[in-house]
Scaffold this motif. Structure first.
Motif, PDB file in Angstrom:
ATOM      1  N   PRO A  64      -8.976 -12.641  40.454  1.00 29.13           N
ATOM      2  CA  PRO A  64      -8.539 -14.161  40.304  1.00 29.13           C
ATOM      3  C   PRO A  64      -7.737 -13.903  39.042  1.00 29.13           C
ATOM      4  CG  PRO A  64     -10.772 -13.686  39.251  1.00 29.13           C
ATOM      5  CD  PRO A  64     -10.236 -12.417  39.986  1.00 29.13           C
ATOM      6  N   ILE A  65      -7.076 -15.345  38.895  1.00 34.10           N
ATOM      7  CA  ILE A  65      -6.655 -15.765  37.708  1.00 34.10           C
ATOM      8  C   ILE A  65      -7.257 -15.470  36.348  1.00 34.10           C
ATOM      9  CG2 ILE A  65      -4.792 -17.307  36.368  1.00 34.10           C
ATOM     10  CD1 ILE A  65      -4.233 -18.584  39.267  1.00 34.10           C
ATOM     11  N   GLY A  66      -6.533 -14.746  35.449  1.00 33.00           N
ATOM     12  CA  GLY A  66      -7.334 -14.573  34.242  1.00 33.00           C
ATOM     13  C   GLY A  66      -7.011 -13.442  33.637  1.00 33.00           C
ATOM     14  N   HIS A  67      -7.578 -12.927  32.531  1.00 31.81           N
ATOM     15  CA  HIS A  67      -7.294 -11.582  31.774  1.00 31.81           C
ATOM     16  C   HIS A  67      -8.230 -10.491  32.297  1.00 31.81           C
ATOM     17  CE1 HIS A  67      -5.550  -9.371  28.354  1.00 31.81           C
ATOM     18  NE2 HIS A  67      -6.954  -8.801  28.287  1.00 31.81           N
ATOM     19  N   LEU A  68      -7.646  -9.652  32.973  1.00 33.30           N
ATOM     20  CA  LEU A  68      -8.447  -8.483  33.693  1.00 33.30           C
ATOM     21  C   LEU A  68      -8.356  -7.427  32.538  1.00 33.30           C
ATOM     22  CD1 LEU A  68      -8.255  -7.108  37.144  1.00 33.30           C
ATOM     23  CD2 LEU A  68      -7.704  -5.661  35.254  1.00 33.30           C
ATOM     24  N   ARG A  69      -9.684  -6.718  32.592  1.00 38.48           N
ATOM     25  CA  ARG A  69      -9.754  -5.534  31.713  1.00 38.48           C
ATOM     26  C   ARG A  69     -10.480  -4.556  32.699  1.00 38.48           C
ATOM     27  NH1 ARG A  69     -11.651  -4.579  25.593  1.00 38.48           N
ATOM     28  NH2 ARG A  69     -12.736  -2.374  25.915  1.00 38.48           N
ATOM     29  N   LEU A  70      -9.913  -3.246  32.844  1.00 34.75           N
ATOM     30  CA  LEU A  70     -10.602  -2.203  33.414  1.00 34.75           C
ATOM     31  C   LEU A  70     -10.867  -1.090  32.185  1.00 34.75           C
ATOM     32  CD1 LEU A  70      -9.752  -0.303  36.595  1.00 34.75           C
ATOM     33  CD2 LEU A  70      -9.770   1.130  34.505  1.00 34.75           C
ATOM     34  N   ASP A  71     -12.206  -0.541  32.359  1.00 36.61           N
ATOM     35  CA  ASP A  71     -12.571   0.453  31.355  1.00 36.61           C
ATOM     36  C   ASP A  71     -13.191   1.826  32.175  1.00 36.61           C
ATOM     37  OD1 ASP A  71     -12.507  -0.473  28.478  1.00 36.61           O
ATOM     38  OD2 ASP A  71     -13.407  -2.220  29.770  1.00 36.61           O
ATOM     39  N   TYR A  72     -12.560   2.594  32.005  1.00 37.51           N
ATOM     40  CA  TYR A  72     -12.987   4.071  32.741  1.00 37.51           C
ATOM     41  C   TYR A  72     -13.303   5.041  31.749  1.00 37.51           C
ATOM     42  CZ  TYR A  72     -13.151   8.298  35.385  1.00 37.51           C
ATOM     43  OH  TYR A  72     -13.163   9.650  35.830  1.00 37.51           O
ATOM     44  N   ALA A  73     -14.125   5.660  31.773  1.00 41.57           N
ATOM     45  CA  ALA A  73     -14.642   7.043  30.830  1.00 41.57           C
ATOM     46  C   ALA A  73     -15.545   8.002  31.739  1.00 41.57           C
ATOM     47  CB  ALA A  73     -15.759   6.518  30.027  1.00 41.57           C
ATOM     48  N   ALA A  74     -15.210   9.516  31.375  1.00 38.01           N
ATOM     49  CA  ALA A  74     -15.725  10.346  32.219  1.00 38.01           C
ATOM     50  C   ALA A  74     -15.872  11.519  31.371  1.00 38.01           C
ATOM     51  CB  ALA A  74     -14.795  10.758  33.450  1.00 38.01           C
ATOM     52  N   THR A  75     -16.962  12.401  31.385  1.00 34.81           N
ATOM     53  CA  THR A  75     -17.161  13.719  30.835  1.00 34.81           C
ATOM     54  C   THR A  75     -17.244  14.633  31.729  1.00 34.81           C
ATOM     55  OG1 THR A  75     -18.224  12.595  28.810  1.00 34.81           O
ATOM     56  CG2 THR A  75     -18.714  14.863  29.123  1.00 34.81           C
ATOM     57  N   ILE A  76     -16.386  15.560  31.580  1.00 37.04           N
ATOM     58  CA  ILE A  76     -16.276  16.591  32.639  1.00 37.04           C
ATOM     59  C   ILE A  76     -16.685  18.146  31.984  1.00 37.04           C
ATOM     60  CG2 ILE A  76     -14.559  17.983  34.439  1.00 37.04           C
ATOM     61  CD1 ILE A  76     -12.998  15.225  34.299  1.00 37.04           C
ATOM     62  N   ASP A  77     -17.496  18.738  32.745  1.00 37.02           N
ATOM     63  CA  ASP A  77     -18.044  19.831  31.962  1.00 37.02           C
ATOM     64  C   ASP A  77     -17.426  21.072  32.973  1.00 37.02           C
ATOM     65  OD1 ASP A  77     -19.427  19.191  29.803  1.00 37.02           O
ATOM     66  OD2 ASP A  77     -21.330  18.612  30.992  1.00 37.02           O
ATOM     67  N   GLY A  78     -16.856  22.105  32.777  1.00 35.64           N
ATOM     68  CA  GLY A  78     -16.460  23.197  33.590  1.00 35.64           C
ATOM     69  C   GLY A  78     -15.085  22.834  34.202  1.00 35.64           C
ATOM     70  N   THR A  79     -14.605  23.527  35.308  1.00 34.82           N
ATOM     71  CA  THR A  79     -13.637  23.070  36.061  1.00 34.82           C
ATOM     72  C   THR A  79     -13.911  22.872  37.425  1.00 34.82           C
ATOM     73  OG1 THR A  79     -13.670  25.382  36.606  1.00 34.82           O
ATOM     74  CG2 THR A  79     -12.206  24.810  34.627  1.00 34.82           C
ATOM     75  N   GLY A  80     -12.942  22.512  38.182  1.00 32.68           N
ATOM     76  CA  GLY A  80     -13.145  21.848  39.703  1.00 32.68           C
ATOM     77  C   GLY A  80     -12.407  23.006  40.605  1.00 32.68           C
ATOM     78  N   ALA A  81     -12.645  22.824  41.841  1.00 41.29           N
ATOM     79  CA  ALA A  81     -12.216  23.776  42.628  1.00 41.29           C
ATOM     80  C   ALA A  81     -10.810  23.797  43.020  1.00 41.29           C
ATOM     81  CB  ALA A  81     -12.960  23.694  44.040  1.00 41.29           C
ATOM     82  N   PRO A  82     -10.064  24.847  42.949  1.00 39.53           N
ATOM     83  CA  PRO A  82      -8.513  24.610  43.156  1.00 39.53           C
ATOM     84  C   PRO A  82      -8.193  24.169  44.659  1.00 39.53           C
ATOM     85  CG  PRO A  82      -9.164  27.023  43.183  1.00 39.53           C
ATOM     86  CD  PRO A  82     -10.541  26.151  42.787  1.00 39.53           C
ATOM     87  N   LEU A  83      -7.165  23.494  44.865  1.00 45.64           N
ATOM     88  CA  LEU A  83      -6.818  22.826  46.298  1.00 45.64           C
ATOM     89  C   LEU A  83      -6.047  23.873  47.119  1.00 45.64           C
ATOM     90  CD1 LEU A  83      -5.656  19.543  45.159  1.00 45.64           C
ATOM     91  CD2 LEU A  83      -8.011  19.959  45.870  1.00 45.64           C
ATOM     92  N   GLY A  84      -6.428  24.032  48.217  1.00 43.34           N
ATOM     93  CA  GLY A  84      -5.575  24.752  49.273  1.00 43.34           C
ATOM     94  C   GLY A  84      -4.514  24.007  49.993  1.00 43.34           C
ATOM     95  N   ALA A  85      -3.854  24.459  51.017  1.00 36.97           N
ATOM     96  CA  ALA A  85      -2.800  23.481  51.740  1.00 36.97           C
ATOM     97  C   ALA A  85      -2.650  24.352  53.080  1.00 36.97           C
ATOM     98  CB  ALA A  85      -1.709  23.707  51.107  1.00 36.97           C
ATOM     99  N   ASP A  86      -2.667  23.353  54.061  1.00 37.06           N
ATOM    100  CA  ASP A  86      -2.260  23.617  55.499  1.00 37.06           C
ATOM    101  C   ASP A  86      -0.672  23.754  55.522  1.00 37.06           C
ATOM    102  OD1 ASP A  86      -1.735  21.019  56.099  1.00 37.06           O
ATOM    103  OD2 ASP A  86      -3.774  20.742  56.727  1.00 37.06           O
ATOM    104  N   GLU A  87      -0.391  23.990  57.065  1.00 39.56           N
ATOM    105  CA  GLU A  87       1.249  24.110  56.989  1.00 39.56           C
ATOM    106  C   GLU A  87       1.814  22.534  57.354  1.00 39.56           C
ATOM    107  OE1 GLU A  87       4.396  26.050  60.438  1.00 39.56           O
ATOM    108  OE2 GLU A  87       1.958  26.510  60.451  1.00 39.56           O
ATOM    109  N   ALA A  88       1.018  21.731  57.823  1.00 39.45           N
ATOM    110  CA  ALA A  88       1.469  20.366  57.348  1.00 39.45           C
ATOM    111  C   ALA A  88       1.862  19.975  56.298  1.00 39.45           C
ATOM    112  CB  ALA A  88       0.401  19.471  58.454  1.00 39.45           C
ATOM    113  N   GLU A  89       0.753  20.008  55.200  1.00 36.53           N
ATOM    114  CA  GLU A  89       1.137  19.680  54.104  1.00 36.53           C
ATOM    115  C   GLU A  89       2.232  20.370  53.357  1.00 36.53           C
ATOM    116  OE1 GLU A  89      -2.310  20.287  51.515  1.00 36.53           O
ATOM    117  OE2 GLU A  89      -3.720  19.433  52.862  1.00 36.53           O
ATOM    118  N   LEU A  90       2.508  21.691  53.453  1.00 33.94           N
ATOM    119  CA  LEU A  90       3.661  22.349  52.955  1.00 33.94           C
ATOM    120  C   LEU A  90       4.797  21.740  53.570  1.00 33.94           C
ATOM    121  CD1 LEU A  90       2.029  26.000  52.956  1.00 33.94           C
ATOM    122  CD2 LEU A  90       2.117  24.056  51.149  1.00 33.94           C
TER     123      LEU A  90
END
Length: 265
Positions: A64-90
């Motif tokens: 709605p009309i007004g002053h909007l505020r978004l706050d995001y915070a995250a703590t990430i330990d370690g790593t994630g999984a690497p992404l693959g790809a198929d032929e359509a993506e490439l």
């Protein structure tokens, strides 16, 4: 490696707006803790989460009309999984796109890199060339500038560097795409943009600005170019950016060997 990321975005909404934010870390990571809160004039407003491509997470808000505020915070330990790809993506990431006009830049790619046939060598050569040819100048480009205009101006910011890398790699036959990230070590701190290319059966990240070590980057969103990865899209209504603050820290800031292939995890 532990990484802590935050984002605060403040908007002045002058007409009821349909807003889409891309600020949350990718689903590829298992966050030890995470919060995302949206309010307008101090009153909570719901944010609906939607899955985006390649693990991205979008949060849609009816503001709605007004002053909007978004706050995001995250703590990430370690790593994630690497992404693959198929032929359509490439195929998708081998085509020209709005801000990465690989067709228009094909003559430049042929003139500068025509003798390089190995994708790994091309990735390193393009990143080095873009980093050398461009000057990093805050505020020097428009949000609508693409790789062609960046090359003509010979200056830009991170998204401009990434767009030019993506366009030249595609023109050289290597699928490439843009990634929005949190970047521990970046100065000045902000959302950051880097390029990924499909090399040796994996997505490898390059950052021609060399402003942050690649091993610490946290993926937010992934797509053809900035049209797919912007931190905010206003689908309807009117909202003006009033303030924004981004932080990203890591318990280790490693050296970055620019000749090494790095996966964004």
């Amino acid at each position: 490696m532990q990484r802590i990321v935050t984002a605060r975005i403040e908007l002045d909404v002058s007409a009821p707006a349909d807003l889409v934010f891309a600020v949350a870390a990718s689903r590829a990571y298992a966050a030890a803790s995470e919060t995302l809160e949206v309010s307008v004039d101090g009153a909570p407003v719901p944010a609906r989460e939607h899955a985006d491509a390649h693990g991205g997470r979008l949060h849609r808000v009816d503001a709605p009309i007004g002053h909007l505020r978004l706050d995001y915070a995250a703590t990430i330990d370690g790593t994630g999984a690497p992404l693959g790809a198929d032929e359509a993506e490439l195929l998708v990431y081998g085509r020209p796109s709005r801000y990465a006009e690989s067709d228009a830049l094909a003559p430049t790619a042929a003139a500068e890199f025509g003798g390089i046939t190995d994708p790994r060598e091309l990735l390193i050569a393009v990143s080095s060339w873009v980093g050398t040819e461009l000057s990093y100048v805050s505020g020097s480009s428009l949000p609508t500038d693409g790789a062609t205009r960046t090359l003509l101006a010979r200056r830009g910011v991170c998204r401009d560097y990434a767009h030019l890398c993506v366009a030249l790699l595609r023109a050289g036959g290597v699928p490439a795409r843009l990634v929005a990230v949190y970047a521990p070590g970046l100065d000045p701190m902000d959302f950051h943009a880097v390029a990924e290319a499909w090399v040796d059966g994996a997505w490898c990240v390059v950052d021609a600005t060399t402003l942050a070590p690649r091993d610490t980057l946290v993926r937010i969103s992934t797509g053809r170019d900035a049209a797919d990865t912007a931190f905010l899209n206003i689908l309807r209504g009117r909202a003006d950016l009033a303030d924004m603050q981004v932080t990203a820290t890591a318990d280790v800031l490693p050296d970055d060997d620019l000749n090494r292939l790095v996966r964004l995890v």
